[in-house]
Design an enzyme around this catalytic site. Sequence first.
Site, short mmCIF file in Angstrom:
data_model
loop_
_atom_site.label_atom_id
_atom_site.label_comp_id
_atom_site.label_asym_id
_atom_site.label_seq_id
_atom_site.Cartn_x
_atom_site.Cartn_y
_atom_site.Cartn_z
N HIS A 75 0.87 -1.20 0.00
CA HIS A 75 0.00 0.00 0.00
C HIS A 75 0.89 1.24 0.00
O HIS A 75 1.48 1.60 1.02
CB HIS A 75 -0.90 0.01 1.25
CG HIS A 75 -1.85 1.18 1.30
ND1 HIS A 75 -3.19 1.03 1.58
CD2 HIS A 75 -1.67 2.51 1.11
CE1 HIS A 75 -3.78 2.22 1.56
NE2 HIS A 75 -2.86 3.14 1.28
N HIS B 82 1.40 5.39 -1.91
CA HIS B 82 0.95 6.46 -2.80
C HIS B 82 2.17 7.05 -3.49
O HIS B 82 3.03 7.62 -2.82
CB HIS B 82 0.23 7.56 -2.01
CG HIS B 82 -0.98 7.05 -1.27
ND1 HIS B 82 -2.25 7.11 -1.80
CD2 HIS B 82 -1.10 6.44 -0.07
CE1 HIS B 82 -3.11 6.57 -0.94
NE2 HIS B 82 -2.44 6.15 0.12
N LEU B 83 2.24 6.89 -4.80
CA LEU B 83 3.36 7.46 -5.56
C LEU B 83 2.99 8.80 -6.20
O LEU B 83 3.86 9.52 -6.67
CB LEU B 83 3.82 6.48 -6.64
CG LEU B 83 4.36 5.13 -6.16
CD1 LEU B 83 4.69 4.23 -7.36
CD2 LEU B 83 5.59 5.30 -5.27
N LYS C 282 -9.72 -0.84 -5.30
CA LYS C 282 -9.73 -0.12 -4.03
C LYS C 282 -11.08 0.50 -3.75
O LYS C 282 -11.66 1.20 -4.60
CB LYS C 282 -8.66 0.98 -4.07
CG LYS C 282 -8.58 1.85 -2.81
CD LYS C 282 -7.91 1.13 -1.65
CE LYS C 282 -8.00 1.92 -0.34
NZ LYS C 282 -6.78 2.65 0.00
N HIS D 55 -10.51 0.95 2.37
CA HIS D 55 -10.27 2.02 3.34
C HIS D 55 -11.45 1.98 4.29
O HIS D 55 -12.55 2.40 3.94
CB HIS D 55 -10.16 3.39 2.65
CG HIS D 55 -9.85 4.50 3.63
ND1 HIS D 55 -8.66 5.18 3.63
CD2 HIS D 55 -10.57 5.00 4.67
CE1 HIS D 55 -8.66 6.06 4.63
NE2 HIS D 55 -9.82 5.97 5.27
N HIS E 207 -4.39 -0.43 6.13
CA HIS E 207 -3.90 0.41 7.23
C HIS E 207 -4.83 0.38 8.45
O HIS E 207 -5.40 1.39 8.83
CB HIS E 207 -3.64 1.86 6.77
CG HIS E 207 -4.68 2.46 5.87
ND1 HIS E 207 -6.03 2.44 6.16
CD2 HIS E 207 -4.58 3.10 4.68
CE1 HIS E 207 -6.69 3.04 5.20
NE2 HIS E 207 -5.83 3.44 4.28
N LEU F 196 -4.78 9.38 7.79
CA LEU F 196 -6.10 8.75 7.96
C LEU F 196 -5.99 7.28 7.62
O LEU F 196 -5.31 6.94 6.65
CB LEU F 196 -7.14 9.43 7.05
CG LEU F 196 -7.53 10.84 7.51
CD1 LEU F 196 -8.40 11.51 6.47
CD2 LEU F 196 -8.23 10.80 8.86
N ASP G 44 1.55 2.78 3.47
CA ASP G 44 0.67 3.94 3.28
C ASP G 44 1.48 5.24 3.20
O ASP G 44 0.99 6.30 3.58
CB ASP G 44 -0.40 4.02 4.37
CG ASP G 44 -1.52 5.00 4.00
OD1 ASP G 44 -1.67 5.29 2.80
OD2 ASP G 44 -2.21 5.48 4.91
N HIS H 129 2.68 14.64 0.65
CA HIS H 129 2.00 15.93 0.45
C HIS H 129 3.07 16.99 0.58
O HIS H 129 3.92 16.88 1.48
CB HIS H 129 0.92 16.16 1.52
CG HIS H 129 -0.25 15.23 1.43
ND1 HIS H 129 -1.32 15.48 0.61
CD2 HIS H 129 -0.50 14.05 2.04
CE1 HIS H 129 -2.20 14.49 0.72
NE2 HIS H 129 -1.73 13.61 1.58
N ALA I 264 -3.85 14.96 5.04
CA ALA I 264 -3.60 13.71 5.77
C ALA I 264 -2.62 12.84 5.00
O ALA I 264 -2.80 12.62 3.80
CB ALA I 264 -4.91 12.96 5.96
C1 NCD Z 1 -3.66 9.05 1.89
C2 NCD Z 1 -3.27 10.05 0.80
O1 NCD Z 1 -2.71 11.09 1.12
O2 NCD Z 1 -3.51 9.76 -0.37
N1 NCD Z 1 -3.63 9.73 3.15
C3 NCD Z 1 -3.56 9.15 4.37
O3 NCD Z 1 -3.65 9.87 5.36
N2 NCD Z 1 -3.35 7.86 4.51
C4 NCD Z 1 -4.98 8.47 1.58
C5 NCD Z 1 -5.30 7.24 2.38
O4 NCD Z 1 -4.66 6.20 2.22
O5 NCD Z 1 -6.23 7.29 3.18
ZN ZN Z 2 -3.25 5.11 1.65
#
Ligand code: NCD
Ligand code: ZN
Length: 353
Positions: A14, A16-17, A107, A144, A182, A227, A255, A259, A271
Amino acid sequence: MTTTLTIIQPDDWHIHLRDGAALATTVPHAATSFNRVICMPNLTPPVKTAAQAISYRERIMQALADSDIDKARKAAFDPRMVLYLTDHTTASDIDDAVATGIISAVKLYPAGATTNSADGVTDILARAEVFDAMQKHGLPLLVHGEITRESIDIFDREKRFLDEVLQKIISTFAELRIVMEHITTADAADFCLAQGNHIAATITPQHLLFNRNHLLVGGVKPHYYCLPILKRAVHQKRLLEVATSGNPKFFLGTDSAPHATSTKEAACGCAGCYTATHALPLYAAAFESVDALDKLENFASVYGAKFYGLPTNTSTITLIKKPQTIAASYPYLETQTLTPLLAGETIAWQVAQ
Ligand code: NCD
Ligand code: ZN
């Protein structure tokens, strides 16, 4: 004597790229430690079709080719794509996804649950044709798990989701393979334990190392905000217990969620915790805290691959118990910076160069 720990090369189930210029930062960071990575589809716009997933993977592979990480890591990196489930996804979208050979999951974001989830599902049980198709193909649903109704307390959103939604999905679609993504509560850990082996869960490093005091005591610390939100210490303790129990239902999913610094250190901060660069040292610290380093390899490198029906990796990675200071920030999106979790702080472990 230095303590070292050599384990099978891990995968991240899991991550995010992001997209565009962000890939120049996120892709080499992920590829340095992980072979397979499950790439979350919450882009703007989200990855909703097989064709979008294929072109997103091509952009990731281009960023990998353009980066200066070593050849062996480039060759080993294998991004696996995920389709974003919406109210309009059809069974034939699922058939098309499976036919690509590069899409490993679908997802489910309840609408409004987290970053870029506005296109998420509003009526989950109405997606029956999609879940039937996924069952037929054995394609996992990544969840999620938070209820998003405004009246529900943010600290209760995960537990309420188990009771009100996930239980129903599981009893209606008895063979659907599901990853509870997560997880953050003892409730979710125990819920997962009570299900068959087709239900598993990922756990982030921050939810093993921290609780809501780290986020809120002594001042709001935005880089700990993700989150589902960090919970009480009792939940952290239960997550550590299950992660280190040697139960294959629980495996690594960082996860890691980048940002730009300016959007986290803000009046309405985003988040997500960025951990792609040091997730393994963080997991090592968490496992060591309960004297369970011997359980790290299966959690990080074996159980996830098994759940996804993939072979375990053949290379290894070595962790050294030697302090490292986490970078204050990384360049991000051409003109911005990205602040990692624990920026500027010293942690006990590092990955051997
Ligand atoms: C994730 C994101 O920034 O894309 N943020 C997070 O707090 N985990 C989204 C997610 O996985 O809920
Ligand atoms: Zn995530």
